[in-house]
Motif scaffolding. Structure first.
Motif, PDB file in Angstrom:
ATOM      1  N   ARG A  64       0.831  -1.204   0.000  1.00  0.00           N
ATOM      2  CA  ARG A  64       0.000   0.000   0.000  1.00  0.00           C
ATOM      3  C   ARG A  64       0.868   1.258   0.000  1.00  0.00           C
ATOM      4  O   ARG A  64       0.584   2.221  -0.718  1.00  0.00           O
ATOM      5  N   ILE A  65       1.914   1.246   0.819  1.00  0.00           N
ATOM      6  CA  ILE A  65       2.806   2.414   0.880  1.00  0.00           C
ATOM      7  C   ILE A  65       3.526   2.596  -0.447  1.00  0.00           C
ATOM      8  O   ILE A  65       3.671   3.722  -0.947  1.00  0.00           O
ATOM      9  N   ARG A  66       3.975   1.500  -1.028  1.00  0.00           N
ATOM     10  CA  ARG A  66       4.668   1.575  -2.322  1.00  0.00           C
ATOM     11  C   ARG A  66       3.756   2.169  -3.396  1.00  0.00           C
ATOM     12  O   ARG A  66       4.163   3.051  -4.155  1.00  0.00           O
ATOM     13  N   GLU A  67       2.503   1.683  -3.462  1.00  0.00           N
ATOM     14  CA  GLU A  67       1.573   2.196  -4.464  1.00  0.00           C
ATOM     15  C   GLU A  67       1.240   3.662  -4.214  1.00  0.00           C
ATOM     16  O   GLU A  67       1.071   4.450  -5.157  1.00  0.00           O
ATOM     17  N   LEU A  68       1.145   4.044  -2.938  1.00  0.00           N
ATOM     18  CA  LEU A  68       0.893   5.441  -2.599  1.00  0.00           C
ATOM     19  C   LEU A  68       2.035   6.329  -3.082  1.00  0.00           C
ATOM     20  O   LEU A  68       1.808   7.351  -3.748  1.00  0.00           O
ATOM     21  N   GLN A  75      -4.342  16.276  -4.458  1.00  0.00           N
ATOM     22  CA  GLN A  75      -5.489  15.446  -4.825  1.00  0.00           C
ATOM     23  C   GLN A  75      -5.123  13.962  -4.835  1.00  0.00           C
ATOM     24  O   GLN A  75      -5.929  13.107  -4.449  1.00  0.00           O
ATOM     25  N   ALA A  76      -3.891  13.651  -5.255  1.00  0.00           N
ATOM     26  CA  ALA A  76      -3.442  12.255  -5.210  1.00  0.00           C
ATOM     27  C   ALA A  76      -3.321  11.777  -3.768  1.00  0.00           C
ATOM     28  O   ALA A  76      -3.664  10.626  -3.452  1.00  0.00           O
ATOM     29  N   LEU A  77      -2.851  12.638  -2.892  1.00  0.00           N
ATOM     30  CA  LEU A  77      -2.791  12.295  -1.467  1.00  0.00           C
ATOM     31  C   LEU A  77      -4.167  11.931  -0.935  1.00  0.00           C
ATOM     32  O   LEU A  77      -4.348  10.890  -0.282  1.00  0.00           O
ATOM     33  N   ALA A  78      -5.131  12.797  -1.182  1.00  0.00           N
ATOM     34  CA  ALA A  78      -6.487  12.567  -0.683  1.00  0.00           C
ATOM     35  C   ALA A  78      -7.066  11.273  -1.247  1.00  0.00           C
ATOM     36  O   ALA A  78      -7.673  10.480  -0.515  1.00  0.00           O
ATOM     37  N   ARG A  79      -6.876  11.042  -2.522  1.00  0.00           N
ATOM     38  CA  ARG A  79      -7.446   9.850  -3.165  1.00  0.00           C
ATOM     39  C   ARG A  79      -6.791   8.571  -2.644  1.00  0.00           C
ATOM     40  O   ARG A  79      -7.479   7.617  -2.248  1.00  0.00           O
ATOM     41  N   GLU A  80      -5.469   8.541  -2.654  1.00  0.00           N
ATOM     42  CA  GLU A  80      -4.758   7.323  -2.274  1.00  0.00           C
ATOM     43  C   GLU A  80      -4.932   6.998  -0.790  1.00  0.00           C
ATOM     44  O   GLU A  80      -5.098   5.832  -0.419  1.00  0.00           O
ATOM     45  N   LEU A  81      -4.912   8.004   0.065  1.00  0.00           N
ATOM     46  CA  LEU A  81      -5.078   7.753   1.493  1.00  0.00           C
ATOM     47  C   LEU A  81      -6.490   7.280   1.816  1.00  0.00           C
ATOM     48  O   LEU A  81      -6.698   6.467   2.714  1.00  0.00           O
ATOM     49  N   GLU A  94      -8.496   5.564  -0.336  1.00  0.00           N
ATOM     50  CA  GLU A  94      -8.714   4.235  -0.901  1.00  0.00           C
ATOM     51  C   GLU A  94      -7.872   3.163  -0.228  1.00  0.00           C
ATOM     52  O   GLU A  94      -8.345   2.046  -0.015  1.00  0.00           O
ATOM     53  N   ARG A  95      -6.647   3.494   0.134  1.00  0.00           N
ATOM     54  CA  ARG A  95      -5.722   2.473   0.618  1.00  0.00           C
ATOM     55  C   ARG A  95      -5.563   2.447   2.141  1.00  0.00           C
ATOM     56  O   ARG A  95      -5.182   1.410   2.702  1.00  0.00           O
ATOM     57  N   PHE A  96      -5.841   3.554   2.800  1.00  0.00           N
ATOM     58  CA  PHE A  96      -5.597   3.620   4.242  1.00  0.00           C
ATOM     59  C   PHE A  96      -6.821   4.081   5.033  1.00  0.00           C
ATOM     60  O   PHE A  96      -6.699   4.409   6.210  1.00  0.00           O
TER      61      PHE A  96
END
Length: 245
Positions: A87-91, A106-112, A114-116
């Protein structure tokens, strides 16, 4: 002779002495296997006695079950760590693909999310990081002002990173672009620096136990280090100073 004292029968051996002797002679039962079958020891689960061999089998079975449980615990921990690493790697890879600080936020908001399972994010940066941009920063980016700076610094309480409760009032102030929960939530804060102060990263959840104060902040600090470097990389160049003839 009348009144003479009758000698007492010889007492049995001291159990501690027997145990000590057997410990020094572990080969005593070699060739005496029949004696092992005759020995009785307390039953581990019920009243009464059981044979020594049955007790040994019971104890070995218990040790095997304990070892199996420990192995399963280690495997579960390894599976969790592998999933966390992925998950961290993909983030991080998703953040590296961004081309601007708005894209980064925006990528921070989306990835966190969905993944965390982190539903709300705010990226507070000083105006110097956006002075050269053609448009104002887009959420979750926010321009750091003195009021936000004071409150974020107070929540960190002198630390570089921290997990804390987040009151409804603080939520309104620090995450103005998100839906405000009815009750206090929780947050993870980290200070962004790279030779100079770059702002703050706020991860928030309406669940008051999502970011407990006892949680380790290693991930938040690592994420802050990555974000700091990308903020500097994406920052617009300063305005050119006009040349004099």
């Amino acid at each position: 002779m009348a009144g003479a004292k009758i000698p007492e029968p010889r007492q049995t051996l001291d159990p501690e002495m027997v145990a000590h002797w057997l410990a020094r002679h572990p080969d005593f039962f070699e060739g005496r296997e029949g004696l092992l079958q005759q020995l009785k020891v307390p039953h581990p689960e019920t009243r009464g006695a059981t044979s020594l061999l049955e007790r040994l089998v019971h104890d070995l079975r218990g040790r095997a079950e304990t070892a199996e449980w420990r192995l399963e615990t280690l495997l579960e921990s390894a599976r969790h760590n592998e999933a966390q690493y992925r998950r961290i790697r993909e983030l991080v890879l998703a953040l590296l693909e961004t081309e601007s600080n708005d894209d980064l936020g925006q990528a921070l908001a989306r990835e966190l999310s969905e993944r965390f399972q982190t539903p709300s994010v705010a990226l507070w940066c000083p105006s110097s990081l956006s002075d050269g941009e053609n448009t104002p920063p887009q959420a979750p980016r926010q321009v750091l002002d003195s009021a936000a700076e004071t409150r974020l610094s107070a929540l960190l309480d002198g630390r570089a990173s921290r997990c804390s409760r987040l009151s409804v009032t603080d939520w309104k102030r620090l995450l103005p672009h998100t839906k405000v929960p009815e009750k206090a939530g929780s947050c993870a804060l980290t200070r962004l620096t790279l030779g100079e102060p770059l702002g703050y990263l706020v991860l928030a959840s309406p669940d008051p136990d999502h970011f407990r104060a006892s949680l380790d902040t290693l991930f938040t600090e690592y994420l802050g280090e990555v974000v700091s470097r990308l903020l500097v990389r994406h920052a617009p160049p300063p305005h050119d100073t006009p040349r004099h003839a």
